[in-house]
Design an enzyme around this catalytic site. Structure first.
Site, PDB file in Angstrom:
ATOM      1  N   VAL A   1       0.859  -1.184   0.000  1.00  0.00           N
ATOM      2  CA  VAL A   1       0.000   0.000   0.000  1.00  0.00           C
ATOM      3  C   VAL A   1       0.892   1.231   0.000  1.00  0.00           C
ATOM      4  O   VAL A   1       2.041   1.148   0.398  1.00  0.00           O
ATOM      5  CB  VAL A   1      -0.928   0.047   1.239  1.00  0.00           C
ATOM      6  CG1 VAL A   1      -1.984  -1.015   1.158  1.00  0.00           C
ATOM      7  CG2 VAL A   1      -0.122  -0.075   2.523  1.00  0.00           C
ATOM      8  N   CYS A   2       0.330   2.368  -0.420  1.00  0.00           N
ATOM      9  CA  CYS A   2       1.229   3.505  -0.570  1.00  0.00           C
ATOM     10  C   CYS A   2       1.450   4.230   0.743  1.00  0.00           C
ATOM     11  O   CYS A   2       2.471   4.862   0.938  1.00  0.00           O
ATOM     12  CB  CYS A   2       0.831   4.417  -1.716  1.00  0.00           C
ATOM     13  SG  CYS A   2      -0.347   5.689  -1.390  1.00  0.00           S
ATOM     14  N   SER A   3       0.527   4.143   1.669  1.00  0.00           N
ATOM     15  CA  SER A   3       0.774   4.775   2.962  1.00  0.00           C
ATOM     16  C   SER A   3       0.873   3.689   4.026  1.00  0.00           C
ATOM     17  O   SER A   3      -0.027   3.506   4.821  1.00  0.00           O
ATOM     18  CB  SER A   3      -0.347   5.735   3.317  1.00  0.00           C
ATOM     19  OG  SER A   3      -0.496   6.669   2.291  1.00  0.00           O
TER      20      SER A   3
END
Lengths: 182, 165
Positions: B50-52
């Site tokens: 996931v990006c965060s």
């Protein structure tokens, strides 16, 4: 103390005069988004939030707060500060929309072109951002998010309660309608 | 299945340890930060898709931890080379410790090890004397955020001010 497993996160910093708000002030439902202009999940949620605002124009007001994850998204911070520079000129939402509609153009050169496209003095805004005039403002949003349980972007709060679901239009409409009828 | 009831509780003395933090063999652990609060963030694996992700979030939140003079240490069973590549890709500057050999030993001592052979997603805040002030276990797929950590650090700060009077 040991905290129990799942807790519903609550918005700790109430919506106030410093916030960017679109929609009627007396809307029965307030939706606060913590977002990062370079985050593709925020980019995916953006058209749904716009459409939500259109379809529920009398019901919901949208609030935007900055939550740049700068170590992963190198342009997120400057984009957020540029939005604040536009906000000083009462143009926050136009800048916000441009940023989400041009997520692949957030580098300094293209960003400057975008600012000019909106009819804003690009050099002036870039200089303000360069002096970090808006760094504290963006940081305050970020910290309010961190303290409220924002764990990534986008994170939405519906009337102060964190929305732990998805961001497709049908779900957003259902959530807002449920809050309006609560 | 995560061992839900095993996480070290508040009030316990935190086991001291050192683990490799760099490919050069530099080791660190809570004892190296004596006199400061220490946040241990056990997590299942580098490279969550996931990006965060949690560690990226903590990097972004690092200035807030530093306001409480707290040191932050990430711990997983990944090796030091994985940690290094992960840290470089996510811009992570705080130490990521390799609980790699004997595998998961430190995580086990904190009750933060799962039956799947990885660290649990668990947060442990140590006070400056090395006692557990707060701990929290999360489901593997839930990013617990940083609010619980900051609340715990704030309470520690308040306690210290009261003590100093």
């Amino acid at each position: 103390m040991t905290t129990p497993l799942q807790m519903t996160a609550k918005l700790r910093t109430p919506v106030g005069g410093r916030d960017h708000v679109r929609g009627p002030v007396d809307a029965p439902v307030t939706l606060v988004q913590y977002g990062d202009f370079q985050c593709r999940f925020c980019g995916a949620a953006y058209p749904n939030l716009v459409e939500l605002g259109r379809q529920r124009a009398d019901v919901v007001r949208l609030v935007y707060r900055h939550f740049p994850i700068a170590n992963v998204h190198p342009y997120a911070e400057s984009a957020a500060e540029m939005a604040e520079a536009a906000a000083r000129r009462d143009r926050f939402w136009e800048m916000h929309d441009w940023l989400y509609e041009h997520q692949d153009q957030l580098d300094p050169v293209h960003l400057s072109l975008g600012v000019a496209q909106l009819g804003l003095p690009a050099d002036e805004l870039a200089a303000e951002v360069g002096r970090q005039e808006y760094g504290d403002r963006v940081r305050q949003d970020f910290v309010s998010g961190i303290r409220s349980g924002v764990n990534g972007t986008p994170t939405l709060f519906v009337d102060d309660v964190r929305h732990d679901g998805g961001y497709d239009l049908a779900e957003l409409l259902a959530v807002v309608d449920a809050a309006a009828n609560a | 299945m995560t061992e839900l009831h095993g996480l070290i509780p508040a009030g316990s003395a935190a086991p001291d340890f050192t683990l490799p933090a760099t490919p050069e063999g530099h080791r660190t652990g809570p004892g190296r930060y004596a006199g400061r609060p220490v946040v241990l963030a056990f997590y299942p694996a580098d490279w969550s898709p996931v990006c965060s992700d949690q560690m990226s979030l903590y990097q972004a939140a690092l200035p807030e931890f530093e306001r409480y003079d707290a040191a932050l240490l990430g711990v997983s069973v990944d090796g030091i080379w994985s940690h290094r590549a992960f840290a470089q890709q996510r811009g992570i500057t705080f130490p990521l410790l390799a609980d790699f050999e004997p595998k998961g030993e430190v995580s086990r001592r904190y009750g933060a090890y799962t039956g799947q052979g990885v660290s649990a997603r668990a947060l442990v805040v140590l006070d400056p004397a090395g006692t557990v002030a707060w701990s929290q276990l999360s489901p593997d797929d839930v990013n617990p955020g940083a609010d619980g950590i900051l609340d715990a650090l704030e309470r520690l700060g308040a306690d210290r001010r009261v003590t100093a009077r």
